[in-house]
Design a protein around this motif. Sequence first.
Motif, PDB file in Angstrom:
ATOM      1  N   SER A   9       0.831  -1.207   0.000  1.00  0.00           N
ATOM      2  CA  SER A   9       0.000   0.000   0.000  1.00  0.00           C
ATOM      3  C   SER A   9       0.863   1.255   0.000  1.00  0.00           C
ATOM      4  CB  SER A   9      -0.994  -0.004   1.149  1.00  0.00           C
ATOM      5  OG  SER A   9      -0.406  -0.468   2.302  1.00  0.00           O
ATOM      6  N   LEU A  24       1.679   1.658  -3.599  1.00  0.00           N
ATOM      7  CA  LEU A  24       0.549   2.143  -4.400  1.00  0.00           C
ATOM      8  C   LEU A  24       0.302   3.627  -4.168  1.00  0.00           C
ATOM      9  CD1 LEU A  24      -1.996  -0.775  -4.291  1.00  0.00           C
ATOM     10  CD2 LEU A  24      -0.782   0.106  -6.251  1.00  0.00           C
ATOM     11  N   SER A  25       0.483   4.085  -2.914  1.00  0.00           N
ATOM     12  CA  SER A  25       0.240   5.516  -2.702  1.00  0.00           C
ATOM     13  C   SER A  25       1.381   6.345  -3.270  1.00  0.00           C
ATOM     14  CB  SER A  25       0.005   5.830  -1.224  1.00  0.00           C
ATOM     15  OG  SER A  25       0.970   5.231  -0.442  1.00  0.00           O
ATOM     16  N   SER A  82       0.604   6.686  -6.933  1.00  0.00           N
ATOM     17  CA  SER A  82      -0.448   7.639  -7.290  1.00  0.00           C
ATOM     18  C   SER A  82       0.126   9.040  -7.465  1.00  0.00           C
ATOM     19  CB  SER A  82      -1.561   7.618  -6.244  1.00  0.00           C
ATOM     20  OG  SER A  82      -1.035   7.827  -4.972  1.00  0.00           O
ATOM     21  N   ALA A 123      -4.532   9.017  -0.397  1.00  0.00           N
ATOM     22  CA  ALA A 123      -3.223   8.409  -0.650  1.00  0.00           C
ATOM     23  C   ALA A 123      -2.236   8.815   0.437  1.00  0.00           C
ATOM     24  CB  ALA A 123      -2.696   8.838  -2.013  1.00  0.00           C
ATOM     25  N   ILE A 143      -3.001   6.871   3.649  1.00  0.00           N
ATOM     26  CA  ILE A 143      -2.559   5.477   3.519  1.00  0.00           C
ATOM     27  C   ILE A 143      -1.043   5.394   3.569  1.00  0.00           C
ATOM     28  CG2 ILE A 143      -2.419   3.560   1.877  1.00  0.00           C
ATOM     29  CD1 ILE A 143      -5.292   4.208   1.136  1.00  0.00           C
ATOM     30  N   PHE A 144      -0.372   6.364   2.939  1.00  0.00           N
ATOM     31  CA  PHE A 144       1.089   6.385   2.969  1.00  0.00           C
ATOM     32  C   PHE A 144       1.587   6.495   4.405  1.00  0.00           C
ATOM     33  CE2 PHE A 144       5.093   8.732   2.958  1.00  0.00           C
ATOM     34  CZ  PHE A 144       5.853   7.929   2.135  1.00  0.00           C
ATOM     35  N   GLU A 182      -4.266  -4.365   6.574  1.00  0.00           N
ATOM     36  CA  GLU A 182      -3.580  -4.175   5.301  1.00  0.00           C
ATOM     37  C   GLU A 182      -4.361  -4.783   4.138  1.00  0.00           C
ATOM     38  OE1 GLU A 182      -1.266  -2.709   3.847  1.00  0.00           O
ATOM     39  OE2 GLU A 182      -1.051  -3.895   2.016  1.00  0.00           O
ATOM     40  N   LEU A 201      -6.600  -1.349   3.646  1.00  0.00           N
ATOM     41  CA  LEU A 201      -5.707  -0.406   2.974  1.00  0.00           C
ATOM     42  C   LEU A 201      -5.488  -0.756   1.513  1.00  0.00           C
ATOM     43  CD1 LEU A 201      -2.953   0.394   5.595  1.00  0.00           C
ATOM     44  CD2 LEU A 201      -5.031   1.597   5.081  1.00  0.00           C
ATOM     45  N   SER A 210      -6.539   1.591  -1.491  1.00  0.00           N
ATOM     46  CA  SER A 210      -5.504   2.295  -2.254  1.00  0.00           C
ATOM     47  C   SER A 210      -5.542   1.906  -3.730  1.00  0.00           C
ATOM     48  CB  SER A 210      -4.121   2.055  -1.653  1.00  0.00           C
ATOM     49  OG  SER A 210      -3.847   0.709  -1.596  1.00  0.00           O
ATOM     50  N   ASN A 255      -8.274   3.933  -5.118  1.00  0.00           N
ATOM     51  CA  ASN A 255      -7.809   5.306  -5.091  1.00  0.00           C
ATOM     52  C   ASN A 255      -6.860   5.595  -6.250  1.00  0.00           C
ATOM     53  OD1 ASN A 255      -7.871   7.747  -3.623  1.00  0.00           O
ATOM     54  ND2 ASN A 255      -5.775   7.367  -3.019  1.00  0.00           N
ATOM     55  N   LEU A 256      -5.997   4.610  -6.540  1.00  0.00           N
ATOM     56  CA  LEU A 256      -5.053   4.760  -7.656  1.00  0.00           C
ATOM     57  C   LEU A 256      -5.822   4.926  -8.968  1.00  0.00           C
ATOM     58  CD1 LEU A 256      -2.177   4.727  -8.674  1.00  0.00           C
ATOM     59  CD2 LEU A 256      -2.312   2.268  -8.826  1.00  0.00           C
TER      60      LEU A 256
END
Lengths: 158, 358
Positions: free
Chosen positions: B174, B177-178, B181, B214, B217-218, B333, B337, B341, B344-345
């Motif tokens: 995750s 992924l953030s 983004s 993002a 989550i990061f 997770e 998440l 995420s 979100n991406l």
Amino acid sequence: MFIKEYISDVYRAVSSLLKGMKTTGHYFIRPKEIITQQYPDNRAQMKLPERFRGEVVMSHDDNNEHACTGCTACELACPNATIKIITKFDTTPEGKKKKALDTFVYHLELCTMCNLCVEACPTSAIKMAQTFEHSVYDRNKLLKKLNQPGSKLRAGVE
Amino acid sequence: MFSLEHITNSIQQWLYSTFNPTMALILECTIVMLLAIGLFAVLGLVLVLMERKVAARMQIRLGPNRVGPRGMLQTAADTLKLMMKEGLTPNGADKFLFNLAPFIVMIAAMLILAPIAFAKGFQIWDINIGVLYVSAVSSVSVIGILMAGWASNNKYSLLGAMRSGAQIVSYELSAGLSIISIVVLAGSLQISDIIASQQTGWWLFRGHIPAVIAFVIFIIAVTAETNRAPFDLAEAESELTAGFHTEYSGMKFALFFLAEYINIFIVCAIGATLFLGGWMPLHIGHWEGFNHIMDYIPSSVWFLGKTFFLIFLIMWFRWTFPRLRVDQLLSLEWKYLLPISMFNLLLITLIAIMGWHF
């Protein structure tokens, strides 16, 4: 339905975490609320909580009179034999013999400050003091006599 | 205006005009190395002190206040103590791996330092795959942790190391992924390009709500990756004594401890670079006067300010949230998440393609 539950789960988790962060953030920006007492430095103006219990004392008034009748209720209430009451017999003006307190022996080194003796006392003769600096080099010094020399029972206390 | 760029440029010109190119390069590497080690030492002292002070304030305590003015020298005294202590190696331990592990963790932390831009034109190595490099190298530290847990020949250590491995491997997804983004929005993997793309505003504000998600989550993922509370299952004082560094003492323990704080600094620096514009001052659209005033604050101050803000945020988490169980950790997770995420991406990609961001 499942999606709704999922989203409300996330929402509730985030809002409860934010609530916690609000509390800690509140304390972070208000240093005045710090409750630490810097003990040896602030000995003179130290504030102890009202219910702090340091040792058992017997209160005497100006005439050196106390309220202890020698009933031994405190001795019986004590869970670890901290208190030993030694009684004597006084003679009243009418010529009757009456039981009275001779010595109130208090072993501070055995006391756990449980407050049971104070609660057991029918005449409120003893109470808990807030002194706490009890360390000594000899344990015999912790053996205390609570009634002052020459003190006697206050008139009217039965 | 004060700028580190001029200083570095003049040093480089002086070196190349005085020595031959090979010698100058070696000298430059030495200077960079010394600066990095100096930064690590200072960061270790400052961050540990900051952590203890922040923790104390949040728990209505005073914190260290005896050594030096207002307790400033407390961590220096602690470091001195750790250096004097004996570095014990247990009898049943795998001696070579046991002694190697803290250095691997430390070197992994040092390597991530390379592409971080500390100020305008003050960057060790501006590679064109900066972000990819960071996310790749940051997972090397798990090897050091597993090595420490295995070589200690101690069940607590091994359990802590396995937990740490599971945690870092799953939360890397995750975090990655953030990071992606923002890469999608900026259109580049190079750190300097990502910072330059935030000239008109930071991605946190320009990317609408998906960028904020993002960012959250990061932050959660990097807190887990650095093994900090509420995700400190690798240490887990209550059940595993100290997890993978149970058997370590003295300076070897100090290296693990230092690496933890350096890692926090690094992930916060990456977060500041990606979401808060790195050394880029706060610019709001076309307010020329406001932007001009903001430019007067040195870029290094902007970078450190943002990074320390994120570090404070992570410390705030640590001293507020209760710890998770292992199953809760993994379900957070994989069930929450990661799906969020990924979705979100998708949204961010849509925003980037349609050009909806500011």
